[in-house]
Each structure stands twice: as structure tokens, then as C-alpha cells.
Design a protein around this motif. Structure first.
Motif, short mmCIF file in Angstrom:
data_model
loop_
_atom_site.label_atom_id
_atom_site.label_comp_id
_atom_site.label_asym_id
_atom_site.label_seq_id
_atom_site.Cartn_x
_atom_site.Cartn_y
_atom_site.Cartn_z
N ARG A 1 36.46 32.70 31.61
CA ARG A 1 37.04 34.22 32.22
C ARG A 1 38.34 34.23 31.27
NH1 ARG A 1 32.33 35.51 33.73
NH2 ARG A 1 31.82 36.12 35.03
N LEU A 2 38.94 34.82 30.77
CA LEU A 2 40.43 35.05 30.02
C LEU A 2 41.22 36.15 30.56
CD1 LEU A 2 39.79 34.20 26.15
CD2 LEU A 2 40.72 32.09 28.10
N LEU A 3 41.99 35.86 30.86
CA LEU A 3 43.03 37.48 31.69
C LEU A 3 44.86 37.05 30.75
CD1 LEU A 3 43.01 39.46 33.35
CD2 LEU A 3 44.35 37.80 35.13
N LYS A 4 44.34 38.11 30.16
CA LYS A 4 46.44 38.04 29.92
C LYS A 4 47.20 39.45 30.75
CE LYS A 4 49.78 39.10 25.91
NZ LYS A 4 49.80 39.45 24.27
N ALA A 5 48.15 39.92 31.36
CA ALA A 5 48.08 41.04 31.89
C ALA A 5 50.05 41.20 31.85
CB ALA A 5 47.97 40.67 33.26
N THR A 6 50.64 42.41 31.62
CA THR A 6 52.32 42.50 32.23
C THR A 6 52.55 42.82 33.68
OG1 THR A 6 52.19 42.93 30.17
CG2 THR A 6 54.20 43.61 31.22
N LEU A 7 52.88 41.74 33.84
CA LEU A 7 53.39 41.88 35.36
C LEU A 7 54.51 42.77 35.55
CD1 LEU A 7 52.25 38.31 37.29
CD2 LEU A 7 50.74 40.82 36.87
N PRO A 8 54.90 43.44 37.19
CA PRO A 8 56.14 44.24 37.48
C PRO A 8 57.69 42.78 37.39
CG PRO A 8 54.47 44.80 38.60
CD PRO A 8 53.20 43.43 38.22
N SER A 9 56.92 41.57 37.20
CA SER A 9 58.26 41.23 37.53
C SER A 9 57.07 39.85 37.27
CB SER A 9 58.50 40.73 39.06
OG SER A 9 57.25 39.94 39.83
N ALA A 10 58.83 38.49 36.95
CA ALA A 10 58.03 37.07 36.45
C ALA A 10 57.44 36.09 37.34
CB ALA A 10 59.88 36.92 35.50
N ASP A 11 57.10 36.62 38.45
CA ASP A 11 56.80 35.99 39.96
C ASP A 11 54.86 36.02 39.29
OD1 ASP A 11 59.13 35.23 40.28
OD2 ASP A 11 59.11 37.08 41.91
N PHE A 12 54.65 34.55 39.32
CA PHE A 12 53.35 34.66 40.23
C PHE A 12 52.63 35.41 41.64
CE2 PHE A 12 53.69 30.80 37.66
CZ PHE A 12 52.75 30.70 37.19
N PRO A 13 51.43 35.80 41.70
CA PRO A 13 51.43 37.02 42.61
C PRO A 13 50.91 35.80 43.51
CG PRO A 13 49.74 37.37 40.72
CD PRO A 13 50.83 36.64 39.64
N ALA A 14 51.52 36.70 44.69
CA ALA A 14 51.29 36.26 45.69
C ALA A 14 50.63 35.40 46.67
CB ALA A 14 51.58 36.93 46.97
N THR A 15 49.09 35.35 45.76
CA THR A 15 48.20 34.30 46.03
C THR A 15 47.86 33.27 44.98
OG1 THR A 15 46.69 35.72 45.16
CG2 THR A 15 46.67 36.66 47.82
N CYS A 16 48.71 32.87 44.33
CA CYS A 16 48.45 32.10 44.21
C CYS A 16 50.00 30.75 43.97
CB CYS A 16 49.59 32.33 42.45
SG CYS A 16 48.38 33.25 41.36
N THR A 17 49.33 29.76 43.96
CA THR A 17 49.91 28.29 44.38
C THR A 17 50.05 27.31 43.02
OG1 THR A 17 48.37 27.26 45.21
CG2 THR A 17 48.67 28.34 46.58
N PRO A 18 50.89 26.51 43.51
CA PRO A 18 51.56 25.85 42.42
C PRO A 18 50.55 24.88 41.71
CG PRO A 18 53.81 26.33 43.89
CD PRO A 18 52.25 26.41 45.07
N HIS A 19 50.11 24.82 40.43
CA HIS A 19 49.54 23.64 40.64
C HIS A 19 49.60 22.08 40.43
CE1 HIS A 19 46.51 21.88 37.31
NE2 HIS A 19 47.64 22.04 37.05
N LYS A 20 49.05 22.13 40.89
CA LYS A 20 49.16 20.18 41.18
C LYS A 20 49.14 19.53 40.74
CE LYS A 20 47.83 20.33 45.91
NZ LYS A 20 46.87 21.64 46.62
#
Length: 159
Positions: free
Chosen positions: A86-105
Motif C-alpha cells: 500500500r501507498l498513502l499520502k495525506a494532508t493532516l491537520p497538523s505536522a504531527d503523526f496520528p496518535a497511534t503512530c510510534t517512533p521508528h526504531k
């Protein structure tokens, strides 16, 4: 006196012209038609859609990730129908990741996207900053770029 009858010369010339025409047509087909058919064959399982909002995208396709905010705008989505790419591109309301996202290790090397689209950046895996469920993701201003790898999708669906 010539050994070849006069009527045989025009027939021979017509035959040479016909053979040359067929060769040119086959050469043209090999240069144009074969690559076009090959591209169509290789990409026949790719689908792409655009949506005005995250809510609309999730309402239209079950495969759009549920973590995508309903308020997201200008959604571009591409997928393979034969697996989990899958590929996804979206304009979010802010420059923050969605709440359920976690930092990539960084110890975990992200898989590069297996599908391509004109709107999705090349070498996105080098900018990975988060994991949003099975998706690798990064932000460019308010624009979220995310992709899901088929291997991750398969592993999650075996569990």
C-alpha cells in the motif's frame, strides 16, 4: 537475352516490398506494443484512488488504515490487489503523526515500497520516522507519506 522473364521482375519487387513492410510493422510492434503490454501485465493488480477526506477514504475502502484521521485531506491511496502493498499520502491537520503512530526504531531497516506512483516520493524508506500500525511513515510539513510492505502484512495476517 535475360534468363528472368519480364513479368517475374515486378513480382519480385512486390514481394521484397511486402516482406520489408511486414518487417517494419513487426519492428514497430516490438518497440511499442510489447513494452506497453508488459507494463499493463505487471501493473494489472494495481489500484489507485483519491479522496477529499480520511473519513471518505475509510468509508470507501476497508484496506485504508483506520489510524488515518477522519480530518485528513487530499488523500492519495494506491494498493496491490494481490497482497498487502500500500501507498498513502495525506494532508493532516497538523505536522504531527496520528496518535497511534510510534517512533521508528532505526535498528529495524524499513522495506522500500514495492509499488510506485507519481505522487509518492522515491527513496521514502530513507526518511522513515514512524510506524503507524504496519505502515512505515514520515512527515513533510503537514503531508504524511506512508507505505505498507506485503511481508509485514502477511506476517500480521498469519498471527
Amino acid at each position: 537475352m535475360s534468363a528472368t522473364p519480364a513479368k517475374a521482375r515486378p513480382r519480385a519487387r512486390t514481394l521484397v516490398i511486402a516482406v520489408a513492410s511486414v518487417a517494419v510493422a513487426l519492428g514497430f510492434a516490438a518497440v511499442v506494443a510489447v513494452p506497453a503490454a508488459q507494463d499493463r501485465y505487471q501493473n494489472r493488480h494495481d489500484e489507485a484512488s483519491s479522496y477529499r477526506s480520511g473519513k471518505e477514504a475509510k468509508g470507501d475502502r476497508v484496506s485504508v488504515p483506520r489510524w488515518l484521521p477522519d480530518e485528513a485531506r487530499h488523500i492519495e491511496y494506491a494498493m496491490k490487489t494481490t497482497g498487502g502493498d500500500r501507498l498513502l499520502k495525506a494532508t493532516l491537520p497538523s505536522a504531527d503523526f496520528p496518535a497511534t503512530c510510534t517512533p521508528h526504531k532505526p535498528a529495524t531497516a524499513p522495506q522500500p515500497p514495492a509499488i510506485k506512483s507519481a505522487w509518492f516520493p522515491k527513496n521514502a524508506e530513507g526518511r522513515t520516522a514512524a510506524r503507524c500500525d504496519l505502515y512505515y511513515a514520515y512527515m513533510d510539513g503537514n503531508t504524511l507519506y506512508a507505505w505498507q510492505a506485503n511481508d509485514d502484512w502477511i506476517a500480521a495476517n498469519k498471527a
